[in-house]
Design an enzyme around this catalytic site. Structure first.
Site, PDB file in Angstrom:
ATOM      1  N   LEU A 146       0.824  -1.219   0.000  1.00  0.00           N
ATOM      2  CA  LEU A 146       0.000   0.000   0.000  1.00  0.00           C
ATOM      3  C   LEU A 146       0.858   1.269   0.000  1.00  0.00           C
ATOM      4  O   LEU A 146       0.394   2.323   0.427  1.00  0.00           O
ATOM      5  CB  LEU A 146      -0.992   0.013   1.179  1.00  0.00           C
ATOM      6  CG  LEU A 146      -1.954  -1.186   1.237  1.00  0.00           C
ATOM      7  CD1 LEU A 146      -2.911  -1.049   2.416  1.00  0.00           C
ATOM      8  CD2 LEU A 146      -2.760  -1.312  -0.064  1.00  0.00           C
TER       9      LEU A 146
ATOM     10  N   GLY B 123      -0.545   2.086  -3.774  1.00  0.00           N
ATOM     11  CA  GLY B 123      -1.871   1.567  -4.125  1.00  0.00           C
ATOM     12  C   GLY B 123      -2.887   1.815  -3.023  1.00  0.00           C
ATOM     13  O   GLY B 123      -2.541   2.210  -1.910  1.00  0.00           O
TER      14      GLY B 123
ATOM     15  N   ALA C  79       4.186  -5.358  -8.489  1.00  0.00           N
ATOM     16  CA  ALA C  79       4.609  -4.401  -7.460  1.00  0.00           C
ATOM     17  C   ALA C  79       5.889  -3.698  -7.872  1.00  0.00           C
ATOM     18  O   ALA C  79       6.815  -4.314  -8.395  1.00  0.00           O
ATOM     19  CB  ALA C  79       4.822  -5.135  -6.134  1.00  0.00           C
TER      20      ALA C  79
ATOM     21  N   SER D  13       8.647  -3.172 -19.160  1.00  0.00           N
ATOM     22  CA  SER D  13       8.219  -1.869 -19.676  1.00  0.00           C
ATOM     23  C   SER D  13       8.906  -1.562 -20.994  1.00  0.00           C
ATOM     24  O   SER D  13      10.045  -1.997 -21.235  1.00  0.00           O
ATOM     25  CB  SER D  13       8.585  -0.787 -18.661  1.00  0.00           C
ATOM     26  OG  SER D  13       8.473   0.497 -19.222  1.00  0.00           O
TER      27      SER D  13
ATOM     28  N   TYR E  21      14.832   3.522 -13.861  1.00  0.00           N
ATOM     29  CA  TYR E  21      13.590   2.745 -13.912  1.00  0.00           C
ATOM     30  C   TYR E  21      13.679   1.667 -15.000  1.00  0.00           C
ATOM     31  O   TYR E  21      13.460   0.481 -14.752  1.00  0.00           O
ATOM     32  CB  TYR E  21      12.397   3.671 -14.176  1.00  0.00           C
ATOM     33  CG  TYR E  21      11.127   2.939 -14.523  1.00  0.00           C
ATOM     34  CD1 TYR E  21      10.422   2.240 -13.551  1.00  0.00           C
ATOM     35  CD2 TYR E  21      10.642   2.911 -15.838  1.00  0.00           C
ATOM     36  CE1 TYR E  21       9.268   1.541 -13.864  1.00  0.00           C
ATOM     37  CE2 TYR E  21       9.485   2.224 -16.164  1.00  0.00           C
ATOM     38  CZ  TYR E  21       8.802   1.534 -15.171  1.00  0.00           C
ATOM     39  OH  TYR E  21       7.659   0.838 -15.493  1.00  0.00           O
TER      40      TYR E  21
ATOM     41  N   LYS F  77      14.013  -2.637 -14.741  1.00  0.00           N
ATOM     42  CA  LYS F  77      13.171  -3.636 -15.415  1.00  0.00           C
ATOM     43  C   LYS F  77      14.038  -4.614 -16.212  1.00  0.00           C
ATOM     44  O   LYS F  77      13.805  -5.826 -16.214  1.00  0.00           O
ATOM     45  CB  LYS F  77      12.173  -2.935 -16.349  1.00  0.00           C
ATOM     46  CG  LYS F  77      11.138  -2.080 -15.620  1.00  0.00           C
ATOM     47  CD  LYS F  77      10.219  -2.946 -14.796  1.00  0.00           C
ATOM     48  CE  LYS F  77       9.134  -2.170 -14.089  1.00  0.00           C
ATOM     49  NZ  LYS F  77       8.311  -2.989 -13.214  1.00  0.00           N
TER      50      LYS F  77
ATOM     51  N   ASN G 295       1.945   2.244 -23.059  1.00  0.00           N
ATOM     52  CA  ASN G 295       1.231   3.106 -22.097  1.00  0.00           C
ATOM     53  C   ASN G 295      -0.092   2.480 -21.689  1.00  0.00           C
ATOM     54  O   ASN G 295      -1.048   2.468 -22.484  1.00  0.00           O
ATOM     55  CB  ASN G 295       0.983   4.495 -22.703  1.00  0.00           C
ATOM     56  CG  ASN G 295       2.270   5.296 -22.803  1.00  0.00           C
ATOM     57  OD1 ASN G 295       3.254   4.831 -23.369  1.00  0.00           O
ATOM     58  ND2 ASN G 295       2.263   6.476 -22.238  1.00  0.00           N
TER      59      ASN G 295
ATOM     60  N   LEU H  28      -0.578  11.018 -19.067  1.00  0.00           N
ATOM     61  CA  LEU H  28      -1.259  12.117 -19.774  1.00  0.00           C
ATOM     62  C   LEU H  28      -2.784  12.038 -19.659  1.00  0.00           C
ATOM     63  O   LEU H  28      -3.434  13.055 -19.404  1.00  0.00           O
ATOM     64  CB  LEU H  28      -0.830  12.092 -21.252  1.00  0.00           C
ATOM     65  CG  LEU H  28      -1.489  13.123 -22.148  1.00  0.00           C
ATOM     66  CD1 LEU H  28      -1.192  14.546 -21.676  1.00  0.00           C
ATOM     67  CD2 LEU H  28      -1.024  12.939 -23.604  1.00  0.00           C
TER      68      LEU H  28
ATOM     69  N   ARG I 202      10.754  17.628 -22.014  1.00  0.00           N
ATOM     70  CA  ARG I 202      11.394  17.000 -20.850  1.00  0.00           C
ATOM     71  C   ARG I 202      12.523  16.126 -21.364  1.00  0.00           C
ATOM     72  O   ARG I 202      12.357  15.430 -22.382  1.00  0.00           O
ATOM     73  CB  ARG I 202      10.395  16.117 -20.087  1.00  0.00           C
ATOM     74  CG  ARG I 202       9.333  16.903 -19.376  1.00  0.00           C
ATOM     75  CD  ARG I 202       8.421  15.982 -18.627  1.00  0.00           C
ATOM     76  NE  ARG I 202       7.798  14.978 -19.498  1.00  0.00           N
ATOM     77  CZ  ARG I 202       6.755  14.235 -19.169  1.00  0.00           C
ATOM     78  NH1 ARG I 202       6.232  14.351 -17.977  1.00  0.00           N
ATOM     79  NH2 ARG I 202       6.250  13.358 -20.010  1.00  0.00           N
TER      80      ARG I 202
ATOM     81  N   GLY J  23      14.825  13.097 -22.012  1.00  0.00           N
ATOM     82  CA  GLY J  23      14.587  11.649 -21.990  1.00  0.00           C
ATOM     83  C   GLY J  23      13.300  11.222 -22.667  1.00  0.00           C
ATOM     84  O   GLY J  23      13.080  10.026 -22.842  1.00  0.00           O
ATOM     85  N   ASP J  24      12.429  12.165 -23.039  1.00  0.00           N
ATOM     86  CA  ASP J  24      11.180  11.785 -23.708  1.00  0.00           C
ATOM     87  C   ASP J  24      11.451  11.489 -25.184  1.00  0.00           C
ATOM     88  O   ASP J  24      11.804  12.396 -25.941  1.00  0.00           O
ATOM     89  CB  ASP J  24      10.163  12.938 -23.645  1.00  0.00           C
ATOM     90  CG  ASP J  24       9.245  12.844 -22.443  1.00  0.00           C
ATOM     91  OD1 ASP J  24       9.268  11.803 -21.754  1.00  0.00           O
ATOM     92  OD2 ASP J  24       8.510  13.815 -22.201  1.00  0.00           O
TER      93      ASP J  24
END
Ligand SMILES: NC(=O)c1ccc[n+]([C@@H]2O[C@H](COP(=O)([O-])OP(=O)(O)OC[C@H]3O[C@@H](n4cnc5c(N)ncnc54)[C@H](O)[C@@H]3O)[C@@H](O)[C@H]2O)c1
Length: 318
Positions: A33, A36, A71, A114, A138, A142, A167, A185, A276, A278-279
């Site tokens: 939690l 979540g 998680a 991801s 991040y 993964k 996404n 978004l 931004r 890294g986008d």
């Protein structure tokens, strides 16, 4: 089957847990939690509050026929500031979980990977044979677990599917998308339309795309949930799967904003802000492999339909 679902109080985990219950599986829902909400956990699941990295807890809850591991920390931008948190939760704790699952004899693991493992790719759509090159801790976290799973599969310790989501979007009525902080978004635009925030920042309108804004692949959470159920079944025949989960269609940020305005009927303010770092300009999946290996199909292809489902679920939560 008896299935452990970690992160079952979150957006995708709760939706998938609900589907697995509908299909007749027993679900043990494990969540600390930290982000979540308890209210998200399906009432029919057996809920346990705890960390996925608590190997003693996990071993005590078993045995399991499968684990679906959602998680984790999910915000790439925050991972750039606090990589240690992401390597702790997404890597160190996940390795403890995997050890507990292996030692408890759990034969199948489905892992939330991801599109962030790809980094900034130029060739679209992105298929699974394109090189991986994470641009954030991040994405790196993964990829680290994908590699650990590869060796566990190779050495016959378990069978695993790494599912690289693009996404996640949309919602089912009982399981709205609600992240804190919200970084996605569609919910941000919906909150602008609902008057819960003062307009929307649009990061960059000078990308080399058809309208200058970033293009992303939005996949309905119900379609994602179904892919997890199919992956659990497919691991009966496959030792290791690495699959993209995306719709295969790209939509620009401006198209998403137009869809939110059309669905809600509200012409909220949009401020163009600098890009931004890294986008990537574009991130669209090839989902051919998931279709072939899982028999997966996209049932929610319309962007307006995805936005409408997200709106219905979100307008009812504070
Ligand atoms: N939302 C997306 O678009 C997207 C895209 C690609 C990958 N993913 C991955 O999918 C997974 C689920 O994403 P989501 O959008 O549902 O996120 P979410 O934040 O809604 O859910 C994550 C859940 O994990 C729980 N959690 C966090 N750390 C924990 C720990 N150590 N032990 C137990 N529970 C813990 C949180 O309380 C939360 O309920 C994540 O692993 C994320 O990286 C999501």
């Amino acid at each position: 089957m008896r299935v452990l679902v970690t992160g079952a109080a979150g957006f995708i985990g709760s939706t998938t847990a609900e589907l697995l219950l509908d299909e007749g599986h027993d679900v043990v829902a494990l969540d600390d939690l930290s982000s979540g909400a308890r209210a998200n956990v399906p009432p029919r699941a057996h809920f346990v509050e705890g960390r996925c990295g608590d190997a003693t807890l996990v071993e005590g809850l078993g045995p399991f026929d499968a684990c679906v591991h959602f998680a984790g920390r999910i915000e790439p931008a925050i991972s750039m500031e606090r990589p240690e948190v992401f390597f702790d939760v997404n890597v160190a704790q996940t390795l403890q979980l995997l050890r507990a699952l292996v030692e408890g004899g759990c034969p199948r693991v489905v892992f939330s990977s991801s599109a962030a493992v790809y980094g900034n790719q130029v060739a679209m759509p992105i298929d699974e044979d394109q090189p991986v090159s994470p641009e954030s801790p991040y994405g790196e976290s993964k990829l680290a677990i994908e590699r650990a799973l590869h060796w566990l599969c190779d050495r016959g310790r378990l069978r695993a599917a790494s599912l690289r989501y693009f996404n996640a979007a949309g919602a089912t009525p009982a399981h709205p998308e609600r992240h804190a902080p919200e970084i996605h978004l569609i919910p941000l635009a919906l909150d602008a339309a609902l008057g819960r925030r003062d307009g929307l920042d649009l990061y960059g309108d000078d990308y080399p795309t058809h309208d200058g804004t970033c293009v992303r692949d939005y996949v309905h959470v119900s379609d994602l949930a179904r892919a997890h159920s199919l992956a659990i079944a497919a691991l009966a025949d496959h030792r290791e799967l690495v699959l993209n989960l995306g719709s295969g269609v790209g939509h620009s940020n401006r198209e998403v904003i137009d869809a939110v305005r059309a669905v809600t009927g509200v012409d909220f303010a949009v401020r163009v802000a600098p890009r931004r770092s890294g986008d990537p300009a574009e991130a669209v999946a090839s989902n051919d492999r998931a279709r072939a290996m899982l028999g997966w199909t996209i049932e929610h292809a319309s962007l307006e339909g995805i936005v409408a489902d997200a709106f219905e679920a979100r307008r009812n939560v504070a």
